[in-house]
Write a protein that holds these residues in place. Structure first.
Motif, mmCIF file in Angstrom:
data_model
loop_
_atom_site.group_PDB
_atom_site.id
_atom_site.type_symbol
_atom_site.label_atom_id
_atom_site.label_comp_id
_atom_site.label_asym_id
_atom_site.label_seq_id
_atom_site.Cartn_x
_atom_site.Cartn_y
_atom_site.Cartn_z
ATOM 1 N N LEU A 1 62.387 108.177 76.414
ATOM 2 C CA LEU A 1 61.447 107.235 77.034
ATOM 3 C C LEU A 1 60.114 107.164 76.299
ATOM 4 C CD1 LEU A 1 62.020 108.114 80.804
ATOM 5 C CD2 LEU A 1 62.975 106.197 79.514
ATOM 6 N N ALA A 2 59.954 107.938 75.227
ATOM 7 C CA ALA A 2 58.705 107.925 74.467
ATOM 8 C C ALA A 2 58.470 106.545 73.856
ATOM 9 C CB ALA A 2 58.755 108.980 73.362
ATOM 10 N N ALA B 1 64.676 105.934 71.735
ATOM 11 C CA ALA B 1 63.276 105.669 72.077
ATOM 12 C C ALA B 1 62.727 104.473 71.307
ATOM 13 C CB ALA B 1 62.433 106.910 71.794
ATOM 14 N N HIS C 1 60.108 113.215 71.042
ATOM 15 C CA HIS C 1 59.888 113.918 72.306
ATOM 16 C C HIS C 1 60.933 113.591 73.353
ATOM 17 C CE1 HIS C 1 56.095 116.126 72.034
ATOM 18 N NE2 HIS C 1 55.610 115.164 71.275
ATOM 19 N N ASP C 2 61.262 112.299 73.482
ATOM 20 C CA ASP C 2 61.996 111.876 74.672
ATOM 21 C C ASP C 2 62.553 110.474 74.436
ATOM 22 O OD1 ASP C 2 61.913 110.475 77.569
ATOM 23 O OD2 ASP C 2 62.083 112.640 77.847
ATOM 24 N N THR D 1 57.897 104.894 84.083
ATOM 25 C CA THR D 1 58.864 105.456 85.010
ATOM 26 C C THR D 1 58.428 105.134 86.428
ATOM 27 O OG1 THR D 1 57.628 107.536 84.897
ATOM 28 C CG2 THR D 1 59.588 107.353 83.508
ATOM 29 N N ASN E 1 58.241 116.299 83.647
ATOM 30 C CA ASN E 1 59.092 115.115 83.792
ATOM 31 C C ASN E 1 58.746 114.355 85.076
ATOM 32 O OD1 ASN E 1 60.308 116.498 85.925
ATOM 33 N ND2 ASN E 1 62.074 117.140 84.713
ATOM 34 N N PRO F 1 55.747 109.312 80.166
ATOM 35 C CA PRO F 1 56.279 109.635 78.844
ATOM 36 C C PRO F 1 55.214 109.484 77.758
ATOM 37 C CG PRO F 1 57.784 108.184 80.048
ATOM 38 C CD PRO F 1 56.518 108.243 80.840
ATOM 39 N N THR F 2 55.332 110.277 76.712
ATOM 40 C CA THR F 2 54.358 110.256 75.644
ATOM 41 C C THR F 2 54.387 108.936 74.883
ATOM 42 O OG1 THR F 2 53.485 111.528 73.778
ATOM 43 C CG2 THR F 2 55.873 111.246 73.885
#
Length: 450
Positions: free
Chosen positions: A282-283, A318, A279-280, A26, A231, A253-254
């Protein structure tokens, strides 16, 4: 679903690996202009500004920043007993591991009459951030609070976003976890405004106390260190307040990387990749393998399992993003070079002789050895900490631990004879650096004589 990077048939350099491997990330700099005004306003206007931003961003306005003690106690009393027992087991295991991390004072006798000690002093007050967002994270309460308590931190506050669904309080499971850990100071504030308020403090309203005690306001004491993931806006705020307070890291991100050979179970590998993708969007989920057959089987398993999981859309996004994929290598030696260059937050080793292979890894936030040590175990109750370095920072950084909350302070104690014995050396070095007053500060103690 998973993109492939084929590194077979060559020996890429570390620089080439960093460019070739799947990596999302990010752009924190891109949101700094948005976050900086929030931090500045909260720094100037304190709690009321934080509540204003909470109302704007979270669509709810708590009566006060600090959560009333009765709300924390009520959350503990109303928590499902099965969840209570699970949290208590997680806390017990985390305490067992983190208690062994506490350093003790060491004293080195440099010369007779001259010693240097290193003592470890806890940070005075810390702010522990627990995110909201896509999930509820009582495990993050445990992972932040336990090492701080084991370090001996005397004052800590947990900040977690106010929830419209719960009357402007943080999620009740978060509050219950705080109660189980003995944390009585919780702030119902999240995002960049939480980070700013932790750093600069403010004056809170306390309407629930005014009728009984006459106290209608209370100081929100600023902290000295902020830890915990969040975040991109939380990360940007931590960057902006760094220096005013300490921070643990700028978490991205994870991510999970799995180094596997043909002995790995493709269904298990796929399940672990999906677990982090949950999770996300973006993981990052990355498989590194020297087995084409395993890669093909994992791909098929991922497609089937992702379609059946609860958060299908999030997982699929993701796994199909540029941050996720399968990396094919010639052999395990090449695979180790890849995972060291990638420096994953979580690294699983699913190979024959997994412990021996894991012992050769030099860059990872945490290493999970063998089929029965999944990342999910570390997330909840292995006893390890799950607040870990991301985005390749495991090459130089460590995860959250008791040491995060301690400061190593040298205590120098020389008597006259010990100082006299090294006075000429100090004078010589001070002159070599053209700082003669440094030497004079020593000779002054002996009437100007060396």
């Amino acid at each position: 679903m998973l993109a492939r990077t084929d590194l077979r048939g060559g020996t890429p350099t570390r620089r080439e690996l960093r460019r070739a491997l799947p990596r999302g990330g990010t752009d924190v700099n891109a949101v700094l202009p948005t976050v900086a005004p929030v931090v500045e306003v909260v720094a100037e206007h304190g709690a009321q500004a934080a509540l204003d931003y909470t109302e704007q961003f979270d669509k709810v306005r708590p009566e006060s920043v600090r959560v009333p003690a009765e709300a924390i106690a009520r959350a503990r009393a109303e928590l499902d007993p099965v969840v209570t027992a699970a949290l208590e087991e997680s806390i017990a295991r985390a305490r067992k591991v983190h208690a062994d991390q506490r350093r003790t004072t060491t004293v080195t006798a440099v010369v007779p009459g001259g010693s240097v000690a290193e003592k470890w002093i806890p940070v005075r007050r810390v702010g522990l951030y627990v995110p909201g967002g896509n999930a509820v994270y009582p495990s993050s309460v445990i992972m932040n609070v336990v090492p701080a308590q084991e370090a001996g931190v005397g004052s800590l506050v947990v900040a977690s976003p106010a929830q419209a669904d719960f009357g402007g309080l943080p999620h009740p499971t978060i509050l219950a976890a705080c109660a189980l850990l003995g944390v009585d100071e919780v702030w119902a504030v999240g995002g960049a405004q939480a980070v700013a308020l932790l750093a600069y403090g403010g004056v809170d309203t306390r309407p629930w106390e005014s009728a009984a005690t006459g106290e209608s306001t209370a100081d929100l004491d600023p902290v000295d260190l902020i830890t915990g993931p969040g975040n991109i806006y939380v990360t940007a705020a931590k960057r902006l307040v760094r220096g005013v307070v300490g921070i643990d890291s700028e978490a991205g991100p994870t991510e999970i990387a799995i180094l596997a050979d043909e002995t790995a179970d493709p269904a298990v590998v796929a399940a672990d990749l999906i677990s982090q993708a949950e999770h996300d969007v973006l993981a990052a989920s990355v498989l590194v393998t020297d087995s084409q057959a395993l890669a093909d089987a994992v791909d098929a398993e991922v497609a089937a399992q992702a379609a059946a999981t609860k958060h299908t859309e999030r997982v699929t996004t993701a796994l199909s993003g540029p941050q996720s994929g399968i990396v094919l290598v010639d052999d395990l030696d090449a695979g180790l070079a890849v995972v060291d260059a990638y420096a994953a937050e979580h690294l699983e080793i699913q190979t024959r002789d997994a412990a021996a292979v894991a012992d050769r890894v030099t860059s990872a936030g945490a290493i999970f050895v063998g089929t029965y040590s999944p990342v999910s175990l570390g997330d909840y109750c292995a006893g390890s900490n799950h607040v870990l370095p991301t985005s390749g920072s495991a090459r130089y950084a460590s995860g959250l631990s008791v040491q995060t909350f301690l400061r190593g302070v040298h205590v120098i104690d020389y008597d006259a004879d010990a100082l006299s014995g090294v006075a000429d050396t100090v004078v010589t070095l001070s002159r070599a650096e053209d700082l003669p007053a440094h030497g004079d500060a020593v000779t002054a103690r002996f009437g100007g004589r060396r």
